[in-house]
Design an enzyme around this catalytic site. Structure first.
Site, short mmCIF file in Angstrom:
data_model
loop_
_atom_site.label_atom_id
_atom_site.label_comp_id
_atom_site.label_asym_id
_atom_site.label_seq_id
_atom_site.Cartn_x
_atom_site.Cartn_y
_atom_site.Cartn_z
CG ASN A 22 64.34 -31.49 -22.51
OD1 ASN A 22 63.47 -30.76 -21.93
ND2 ASN A 22 64.34 -31.55 -23.85
CD1 TRP A 23 62.41 -33.18 -16.29
CD2 TRP A 23 61.06 -31.65 -14.89
NE1 TRP A 23 62.88 -33.52 -14.69
CE2 TRP A 23 62.04 -32.64 -14.04
CE3 TRP A 23 60.41 -30.95 -14.30
CZ2 TRP A 23 62.20 -32.35 -12.70
CZ3 TRP A 23 60.49 -30.79 -13.09
CH2 TRP A 23 61.32 -31.54 -12.14
CE LYS A 24 61.71 -33.76 -24.95
NZ LYS A 24 61.46 -34.68 -26.41
CG HIS A 108 65.27 -30.33 -27.81
ND1 HIS A 108 64.11 -30.91 -28.73
CD2 HIS A 108 65.40 -31.51 -27.23
CE1 HIS A 108 63.85 -32.23 -28.37
NE2 HIS A 108 64.86 -32.43 -27.42
CD GLU A 110 60.56 -32.04 -28.45
OE1 GLU A 110 60.42 -31.34 -27.38
OE2 GLU A 110 60.82 -33.30 -28.28
CD GLU A 180 68.05 -35.06 -27.74
OE1 GLU A 180 67.68 -35.58 -26.77
OE2 GLU A 180 67.51 -34.08 -28.23
N GLY A 186 61.59 -39.39 -28.71
CA GLY A 186 60.19 -39.94 -28.21
C GLY A 186 59.61 -40.57 -28.89
CB SER A 221 64.05 -43.86 -27.45
OG SER A 221 62.94 -42.95 -28.28
N GLY A 242 64.35 -37.17 -22.24
CA GLY A 242 63.17 -36.90 -22.27
C GLY A 242 62.13 -37.43 -21.29
N GLY A 243 61.43 -38.44 -22.04
CA GLY A 243 60.44 -39.12 -21.19
C GLY A 243 60.99 -39.91 -19.97
P1 PGA Z 1 63.14 -38.82 -25.42
O1 PGA Z 1 63.65 -37.36 -25.56
O2 PGA Z 1 64.04 -39.44 -24.43
O3 PGA Z 1 61.78 -38.80 -24.91
O4 PGA Z 1 63.16 -39.63 -26.57
C1 PGA Z 1 64.86 -37.01 -25.61
C2 PGA Z 1 65.12 -35.36 -25.85
O5 PGA Z 1 63.93 -34.88 -26.51
O6 PGA Z 1 65.87 -34.91 -25.55
#
Ligand code: PGA
Length: 259
Positions: A22-24, A108, A110, A180, A186, A221, A242-243
């Site tokens: 997930n590149w956001k 998600h 966010e 998650e 994050g 993470s 994510g990251g």
């Molecule tokens: P992260 O994000 O790997 O940066 O913790 C995960 C996600 O938001 O799906």
């Protein structure tokens, strides 16, 4: 990690492992092209795991142009719950299907936290994604306060129930669940193998007859350094990243750990 956790990983070999990046809201045309070229070069041929990249919507077409013909699949990060109409700024599941998306992340944290998406809206999006014959990746997870109060399983149950109430359980044959924990996204904090296994098992127990078939990803993470340990857990079928999905080397290491 406890021995018990490692025992029966092979018993569900039928569930194909899945790694979703997930590149956001990151990247640009140039950096995306570089990242994708490296991912595609490192992920050729036959694999026992599926790999999906979810760029921001404006980059869906250029992304597909690069991954087409490789085993890397395309996904989107969000979708409208509606199929068509006066919804300025929204994108329908049918549009995503037309652009070769196979998966859509929904719910998600966010979006739940920052855009105020409700369980009800998430359920509507789940249905919209399936109407377009795409696969929803339904994100669920508790906040830190909920975890500290011991409410995590109750939160998970409620988030799942909101979807079951609209679509039942059988439609999960064509869906993926991603657990998650909000406090792990994050933040560099990962759930312990015991915490993750407890929730993944619980999610499975809520899925009725499909319990052993549905892929349940862990997210929060995940890095190359902890992926192998997480993937060894019986009820974890891959990861939502994510990251770590923004760095080709890191991403590929995690894909290979799932393979
Ligand atoms: P992260 O994000 O790997 O940066 O913790 C995960 C996600 O938001 O799906």
């Amino acid at each position: 990690m406890g021995e018990v956790l490692l025992l029966n990983k092979t018993s569900h070999a039928k569930r194909r492992q899945l790694v979703v990046g997930n590149w956001k809201m990151n990247g640009n045309q140039h950096s995306n092209a570089e990242l994708l070229a490296q991912i595609v070069a490192g992920w050729q041929g036959e694999h026992s795991a599926d790999v999906v990249v979810c760029p921001p919507n404006p980059y869906l077409i250029p992304t597909y142009d690069i991954i087409a013909g490789s085993p890397v699949l395309l996904g989107a990060q969000n979708v409208s719950q509606y199929d068509v109409g006066a919804f300025t700024g929204e994108v329908s599941a049918q549009m995503l299907a037309e652009l070769h998306c196979k998966f859509v992340i929904i719910g998600h944290n966010e979006r739940r936290r920052l855009q105020g998406e409700t369980d009800e809206q998430v359920a509507q999006k789940f249905m919209a994604v399936q109407r377009a014959n795409l696969i929803p990746i339904l994100c669920i997870g508790e906040s830190l306060a909920q975890r500290e109060n011991g409410w995590h399983l109750e939160v998970i149950r409620r988030q799942l129930e909101a979807v079951f109430a609209h679509v039942g359980r059988d439609v999960f044959a064509n869906a993926v669940v991603a657990y998650e924990p909000v406090w792990a996204v994050g933040t560099g904090k990962t759930a312990t193998p015991e915490q993750a296994q407890e929730v993944h098992r619980f999610i499975r127990s809520q899925l009725g007859g499909l319990a052993e078939e549905v892929r349940i990803l862990y997210g929060g993470s995940v890095k190359a350094g902890n992926a192998e340990q997480l993937f060894a857990i019986p009820d974890i079928d891959g990861a939502l990243l994510g990251g770590a999905s923004l760095d080709a080397e890191e991403f590929l290491k995690i894909c290979k750990a799932a393979d």
